[in-house]
Design an enzyme around this catalytic site. Structure first.
Site, short mmCIF file in Angstrom:
data_model
loop_
_atom_site.label_atom_id
_atom_site.label_comp_id
_atom_site.label_asym_id
_atom_site.label_seq_id
_atom_site.Cartn_x
_atom_site.Cartn_y
_atom_site.Cartn_z
N LYS A 40 -0.93 -7.97 8.03
CA LYS A 40 -1.55 -9.28 7.82
C LYS A 40 -0.76 -10.09 6.80
O LYS A 40 -0.79 -11.30 6.79
CB LYS A 40 -2.96 -9.09 7.25
CG LYS A 40 -3.95 -8.44 8.17
CD LYS A 40 -5.33 -8.42 7.49
CE LYS A 40 -6.17 -7.26 7.94
NZ LYS A 40 -6.93 -6.59 6.92
N LYS A 97 3.00 -2.61 -2.08
CA LYS A 97 2.34 -3.91 -2.24
C LYS A 97 2.70 -4.59 -3.56
O LYS A 97 2.84 -5.80 -3.61
CB LYS A 97 0.82 -3.74 -2.14
CG LYS A 97 0.36 -3.53 -0.72
CD LYS A 97 -1.10 -3.84 -0.54
CE LYS A 97 -1.48 -3.73 0.93
NZ LYS A 97 -2.91 -3.73 1.16
N LYS A 126 5.69 -2.01 9.40
CA LYS A 126 4.48 -2.04 10.23
C LYS A 126 3.98 -3.47 10.39
O LYS A 126 4.24 -4.33 9.53
CB LYS A 126 3.39 -1.12 9.64
CG LYS A 126 2.78 -1.61 8.39
CD LYS A 126 1.55 -0.81 7.99
CE LYS A 126 0.98 -1.55 6.79
NZ LYS A 126 -0.16 -1.10 6.18
P1 TYM Z 1 -6.70 -2.84 6.51
O1 TYM Z 1 -7.70 -3.93 6.36
O2 TYM Z 1 -5.32 -3.06 5.98
O3 TYM Z 1 -6.55 -2.44 8.01
C1 TYM Z 1 -7.67 -2.16 8.80
C2 TYM Z 1 -7.39 -1.02 9.77
O4 TYM Z 1 -6.29 -1.34 10.62
C3 TYM Z 1 -5.32 -0.29 10.58
N1 TYM Z 1 -3.98 -0.89 10.67
C4 TYM Z 1 -3.06 -0.53 11.59
N2 TYM Z 1 -3.09 0.37 12.58
C5 TYM Z 1 -1.98 0.48 13.36
N3 TYM Z 1 -0.86 -0.28 13.17
C6 TYM Z 1 -0.80 -1.19 12.19
N4 TYM Z 1 0.30 -1.94 12.02
C7 TYM Z 1 -1.93 -1.35 11.34
N5 TYM Z 1 -2.21 -2.16 10.28
C8 TYM Z 1 -3.46 -1.85 9.89
C9 TYM Z 1 -5.52 0.37 9.22
O5 TYM Z 1 -5.03 1.69 9.20
C10 TYM Z 1 -7.02 0.30 9.07
O6 TYM Z 1 -7.63 1.37 9.74
N6 TYM Z 1 -7.82 0.40 2.94
C11 TYM Z 1 -8.21 -0.07 4.23
C12 TYM Z 1 -9.63 -0.60 4.33
C13 TYM Z 1 -10.69 0.31 3.81
C14 TYM Z 1 -11.18 1.46 4.47
C15 TYM Z 1 -12.23 1.95 3.63
C16 TYM Z 1 -10.88 2.08 5.68
C17 TYM Z 1 -11.36 0.17 2.66
N7 TYM Z 1 -12.30 1.13 2.53
C18 TYM Z 1 -12.94 3.09 3.96
C19 TYM Z 1 -11.62 3.23 6.03
C20 TYM Z 1 -12.63 3.71 5.15
C21 TYM Z 1 -7.28 -1.20 4.62
O7 TYM Z 1 -6.72 -1.85 3.79
O8 TYM Z 1 -7.29 -1.47 5.92
#
Ligand code: TYM
Length: 340
Positions: free
Chosen positions: A206, A118, A203
């Site tokens: 967003k 990032k 991947k």
């Molecule tokens: P975030 O907001 O980037 O993504 C949310 C969830 O979507 C999943 N994800 C994907 N799964 C499959 N293929 C993809 N291309 C893909 N892109 C995103 C992510 O794995 C996630 O499950 N750090 C986390 C948010 C977070 C969190 C937490 C998650 C903050 N605190 C505590 C679990 C527990 C994140 O940035 O997700």
């Protein structure tokens, strides 16, 4: 034993198919698992404190938070079964975050690959929060003593850190007794890592510049069809088995998405489309994606038309989340020697 399930998403940009297939869909399944006393207890958060680690617009943050909550509900998270909350409304997240930040070795964070991706070449301009982000994520999980965390494959390393932090706390402050359970990652389904439609090595994300690389949960039918039609493939026909799919990331990505949306195995999809032109697979995938996503999209717009309802759901979720988190935070303070 009751499983305490916790997972979260950031309100940065719109949710896409990767978020849905990799995580959200599993959240919905988990809220119905277990019976009676062993019924899962599910907490799903919108992590707005995480969203400010990159450039963001304060005017839009609240609305973006509502929109993520609307997506959860539209996808099937039921506020009667699961608690939907906002991270910044539960102060224990930020408080516990400091306690972990102060006691986590820098070396553990230096290993985190997502920061490197990032921050890119502009490491010195990245915020301290972006670097420390996985510690706040550990706090999100441990604030509730969550036992299971359903996420996509990209969060695996962050979960390992959360387990290390929990274990280190237990060892150092509790003589090895379990105060924080070590959270189990739940990474399941045929689409734990949905790739970009333009580049099978990246991947779906967003933050990718090209909107053609992802299918947003807010895209209309024409946009979905256009993005799938233009998705990158190769000069061969659709692979008929795993061997034929080797080294063909874009082809396997479309097969994985189809399998996940249709609740099938990748093998079954390859048996059906193997040897055919990609246009055939793409047409079928467009129809399937529109059929599966359009009810979510329209439910989301209905919910966003009445934000009072979402705010009410979030207020109830925040109250419950605070109720669960506060005693754990107080115990943590006490164990660490503070004036609890
Ligand atoms: P975030 O907001 O980037 O993504 C949310 C969830 O979507 C999943 N994800 C994907 N799964 C499959 N293929 C993809 N291309 C893909 N892109 C995103 C992510 O794995 C996630 O499950 N750090 C986390 C948010 C977070 C969190 C937490 C998650 C903050 N605190 C505590 C679990 C527990 C994140 O940035 O997700």
């Amino acid at each position: 034993m009751t499983k305490r399930i916790l997972s979260c998403m950031q309100p940065t940009n719109r949710l896409h198919l990767g978020n849905y297939l990799g995580a959200l869909r599993n959240w919905v399944k988990l809220q119905d698992e277990g019976q009676g006393d062993s019924k899962n207890e599910c907490l799903y958060g919108v992590v707005d404190l995480h969203a400010i680690t990159v450039k963001y617009d304060p005017v839009q943050l609240k609305q973006a938070t509502r929109e993520i909550a609307a997506a959860y509900i539209a996808a099937g998270v039921d506020p009667k079964k699961s608690h939907i909350f906002v991270q910044s409304a539960v102060s224990a997240h930020a408080q516990l975050n400091w306690l972990f930040t102060a006691t986590t070795p820098l070396g553990w964070l230096n290993r985190m690959t997502q920061f490197k991706e990032k921050a890119g070449k502009k490491k010195d301009q990245a915020s301290l929060g972006l670097y420390a982000y996985p510690v706040l994520m550990a706090a999100d999980i441990l604030t509730y003593k969550a036992t299971h965390v359903p996420v996509g494959d990209d969060q695996k390393q962050h979960l390992e850190l959360a387990r290390d932090i929990a274990n280190s706390f237990n060892v150092h402050f509790c003589d090895g007794e379990e105060f924080f359970p070590l959270p189990e990652p739940v990474i399941t389904g045929p689409a734990t890592r949905v790739m970009s439609l333009r580049d099978g090595t990246q991947k779906m994300s967003k933050s990718a510049e090209s909107d053609m690389s992802r299918i947003n949960l807010t895209d209309d039918a024409d946009t979905i069809a256009q993005k799938i039609r233009k998705a990158k493939t190769d000069a061969h026909s659709v692979p008929a088995n795993e061997k034929e799919g080797e080294g063909r990331a874009e082809a396997m990505n479309l097969i994985g998405i189809y399998a996940a949306l249709n609740d099938q195995s990748q093998e079954a999809v390859m048996a059906e489309f193997g040897g055919k032109q990609f246009s055939e697979l793409k047409n079928a995938l467009s129809d399937l994606a529109v059929a599966k996503l359009s009810p979510i999209t329209s439910r989301m717009s209905e919910l966003m038309a009445d934000t009072a309802e979402i705010d009410k759901i979030l207020a109830a979720g925040n109250e419950k989340a605070n109720e669960l988190a506060q005693p754990i935070y107080q115990d943590t303070l006490d164990i660490m020697g503070f004036w609890a």
